[in-house]
Design an enzyme around this catalytic site. Sequence first.
Site, mmCIF file in Angstrom:
data_model
loop_
_atom_site.group_PDB
_atom_site.id
_atom_site.type_symbol
_atom_site.label_atom_id
_atom_site.label_comp_id
_atom_site.label_asym_id
_atom_site.label_seq_id
_atom_site.Cartn_x
_atom_site.Cartn_y
_atom_site.Cartn_z
ATOM 1 N N GLY A 14 -5.931 -0.595 -3.260
ATOM 2 C CA GLY A 14 -6.501 -1.897 -3.304
ATOM 3 C C GLY A 14 -5.903 -3.127 -4.014
ATOM 4 C CG ASN A 16 -2.431 -6.794 -0.499
ATOM 5 O OD1 ASN A 16 -1.683 -7.689 -0.725
ATOM 6 N ND2 ASN A 16 -1.621 -5.508 -0.241
ATOM 7 C CG MET A 92 -2.978 3.256 5.220
ATOM 8 S SD MET A 92 -2.218 2.062 5.641
ATOM 9 C CE MET A 92 -0.583 2.688 5.035
ATOM 10 C CB ILE A 94 -4.401 2.330 15.284
ATOM 11 C CG1 ILE A 94 -3.141 2.777 14.484
ATOM 12 C CG2 ILE A 94 -4.411 1.703 16.600
ATOM 13 C CD1 ILE A 94 -2.323 3.619 15.563
ATOM 14 C CG LEU A 95 -8.241 -2.319 13.829
ATOM 15 C CD1 LEU A 95 -8.517 -3.602 13.523
ATOM 16 C CD2 LEU A 95 -9.016 -1.474 12.495
ATOM 17 C CG ASN A 109 -2.552 -5.340 9.047
ATOM 18 O OD1 ASN A 109 -3.215 -4.473 8.192
ATOM 19 N ND2 ASN A 109 -1.499 -4.716 9.626
ATOM 20 C CG HIS A 111 3.556 -4.651 8.710
ATOM 21 N ND1 HIS A 111 3.216 -2.901 8.696
ATOM 22 C CD2 HIS A 111 4.949 -4.135 8.725
ATOM 23 C CE1 HIS A 111 4.235 -2.286 9.139
ATOM 24 N NE2 HIS A 111 5.393 -3.143 9.157
HETATM 25 C C1 GAR Z 1 0.356 -2.498 1.234
HETATM 26 O O1 GAR Z 1 1.758 -2.415 0.740
HETATM 27 C C2 GAR Z 1 0.113 -2.937 2.809
HETATM 28 O O2 GAR Z 1 1.153 -3.696 3.085
HETATM 29 C C3 GAR Z 1 0.389 -1.774 3.373
HETATM 30 O O3 GAR Z 1 -0.294 -0.757 2.382
HETATM 31 C C4 GAR Z 1 -0.264 -1.218 1.099
HETATM 32 C C5 GAR Z 1 -1.679 -1.272 0.338
HETATM 33 O O4 GAR Z 1 -1.669 -1.246 -0.874
HETATM 34 N N1 GAR Z 1 -0.316 -1.612 4.595
HETATM 35 C C6 GAR Z 1 0.313 -1.064 5.701
HETATM 36 O O5 GAR Z 1 1.438 -0.386 5.521
HETATM 37 C C7 GAR Z 1 -0.378 -1.277 7.055
HETATM 38 N N2 GAR Z 1 0.449 -1.096 8.065
HETATM 39 P P1 GAR Z 1 -2.886 -1.764 -1.631
HETATM 40 O O6 GAR Z 1 -3.940 -0.789 -1.265
HETATM 41 O O7 GAR Z 1 -2.504 -1.683 -3.164
HETATM 42 O O8 GAR Z 1 -3.320 -3.075 -1.268
#
Ligand code: GAR
Length: 220
Positions: A14, A16, A92, A94-95, A109, A111
């Site tokens: 979390g 982000n 993580m 797929i919708l 989203n 990435h």
């Molecule tokens: C982030 O790096 C995000 O870009 C990635 O998971 C991490 C989550 O970090 N998402 C994906 O790979 C989706 N395809 P966080 O939980 O610390 O925000």
Amino acid sequence: MEKINLGVLVSGGGSNLQSIIDSIESGRLDAVIRVVISNVPDVRALERAKNHHIPAVVIDPENFRTREEFDREIVDVLKNHCVDLVIMAGFMRILTPVLLKAFPMKIMNIHPALLPSFQGLHVQQRAFDYGVKFSGCTVHFADEGVDTGPIIIQAVVPIYDDDTADTLQKRILKEEHRIYPQAIQFYAEGRLEIDGRKVHIKNYCTMETPCMHNPPLEKF
Ligand code: GAR
């Protein structure tokens, strides 16, 4: 300015989510997080929500027969919290069309790669192993594909000789924390215009950004 209502979907750390919370609390992002939904119990993202008094729920896919039923439950929770824009922040899964149709072009989203390169999983490691000189991160609208929807904003990150996949991942994550709140703020200001695959940003100043080279050019 009216604030938009966010529903944030998470599966893990979390960070982000935290950057969005911090941007809201510092007054740079005109939004309110109405609910955080995790598909995994006991993750740090839930703790972060709790620390900021944001309603947080766990919806465990194990409790549903199909992916559609699981997504239906997510839609119900989002609607019950009057969510305008759905933010996948390290979510993580797929919708299915159930969720996509309930929030058409209202799901973002992030990435950790420069799409359309390195879609899917473990992308920082894969970019590192491939030997690319730049990677980065992308915020895009979600569609039926995996990491394929219209791109809103990207950040470019160099990869140096003494990097590891881990140092690269950290450098990318730092930029994720900047571009995601910016993308949401563009949306909140009504400045995103979707035209097929293209997302135009209204009234932004096209500053001349110098071209980057890695390694730097010496005589040319
Ligand atoms: C982030 O790096 C995000 O870009 C990635 O998971 C991490 C989550 O970090 N998402 C994906 O790979 C989706 N395809 P966080 O939980 O610390 O925000």
